[in-house]
Scaffold this active site. Sequence first.
Site, PDB file in Angstrom:
ATOM      1  N   VAL A   1       6.993-102.224 -36.050  1.00  0.00           N
ATOM      2  CA  VAL A   1       5.768-102.066 -35.264  1.00  0.00           C
ATOM      3  C   VAL A   1       6.000-101.092 -34.108  1.00  0.00           C
ATOM      4  O   VAL A   1       5.126-100.283 -33.773  1.00  0.00           O
ATOM      5  CB  VAL A   1       5.235-103.431 -34.772  1.00  0.00           C
ATOM      6  CG1 VAL A   1       4.061-103.256 -33.825  1.00  0.00           C
ATOM      7  CG2 VAL A   1       4.828-104.288 -35.968  1.00  0.00           C
TER       8      VAL A   1
ATOM      9  N   ALA B   1       5.809 -97.664 -35.576  1.00  0.00           N
ATOM     10  CA  ALA B   1       4.404 -97.344 -35.858  1.00  0.00           C
ATOM     11  C   ALA B   1       3.636 -97.039 -34.582  1.00  0.00           C
ATOM     12  O   ALA B   1       2.880 -96.061 -34.509  1.00  0.00           O
ATOM     13  CB  ALA B   1       3.745 -98.502 -36.607  1.00  0.00           C
ATOM     14  N   GLU B   2       3.822 -97.857 -33.553  1.00  0.00           N
ATOM     15  CA  GLU B   2       3.097 -97.645 -32.298  1.00  0.00           C
ATOM     16  C   GLU B   2       3.515 -96.344 -31.634  1.00  0.00           C
ATOM     17  O   GLU B   2       2.682 -95.608 -31.107  1.00  0.00           O
ATOM     18  CB  GLU B   2       3.314 -98.812 -31.344  1.00  0.00           C
ATOM     19  CG  GLU B   2       2.481 -98.666 -30.076  1.00  0.00           C
ATOM     20  CD  GLU B   2       2.374 -99.944 -29.275  1.00  0.00           C
ATOM     21  OE1 GLU B   2       1.653 -99.921 -28.264  1.00  0.00           O
ATOM     22  OE2 GLU B   2       2.997-100.956 -29.651  1.00  0.00           O
ATOM     23  N   SER B   3       4.798 -96.034 -31.684  1.00  0.00           N
ATOM     24  CA  SER B   3       5.278 -94.791 -31.078  1.00  0.00           C
ATOM     25  C   SER B   3       4.667 -93.572 -31.760  1.00  0.00           C
ATOM     26  O   SER B   3       4.180 -92.656 -31.097  1.00  0.00           O
ATOM     27  CB  SER B   3       6.810 -94.725 -31.161  1.00  0.00           C
ATOM     28  OG  SER B   3       7.385 -95.786 -30.451  1.00  0.00           O
TER      29      SER B   3
ATOM     30  N   THR C   1       0.671 -93.546 -31.222  1.00  0.00           N
ATOM     31  CA  THR C   1       0.299 -93.243 -29.839  1.00  0.00           C
ATOM     32  C   THR C   1       0.494 -91.762 -29.539  1.00  0.00           C
ATOM     33  O   THR C   1      -0.340 -91.144 -28.873  1.00  0.00           O
ATOM     34  CB  THR C   1       1.124 -94.103 -28.856  1.00  0.00           C
ATOM     35  OG1 THR C   1       0.848 -95.480 -29.110  1.00  0.00           O
ATOM     36  CG2 THR C   1       0.769 -93.785 -27.416  1.00  0.00           C
TER      37      THR C   1
END
Length: 151
Positions: free
Chosen positions: A72, A75-77, A80
């Site tokens: 996660v 994925a978030e990095s 974003t």
Amino acid sequence: MMERQIPALANMPTELINRFAARLLPADVRSGQFVDRIGITFTELSIQRIVGEMPVEGNRTPHGRLHGGASVTLAESLGTIGCHLHAGLGRTAVGVDINATHHRAATSGIVTGIATPLHLGRSLASYQVTIVDEEQRKLCTSRITCMIQSA
């Protein structure tokens, strides 16, 4: 839709891409050097495609599998950064939702995340991130949505 390019990133070495990407990460991630700690490196940056890699080693559960939280985080990095690139100068992207479905486990090697846009609006942007192992087997599918606002 015509893809906006970032000319300076077109042929930039991976090391410089990583330094540029690190500046785009949210302050709470950047200040703790979390991305460095778990070993994420960025290999491609554009509004239409962000690619990063992360080792399984050092990011495992006590059972020896890649930690879902590490997936996660990857994925978030990636998502974003895509939202920040889309937002453009003078604007910023703030995550408002993320979800992930873990399809299979990895126990070694390098995993790769590929983020592609689902929606690039004026106030919201969403990316889908697919994480695969070295054999291109799908490990995780994630979606992140960011609100775009003035910096």
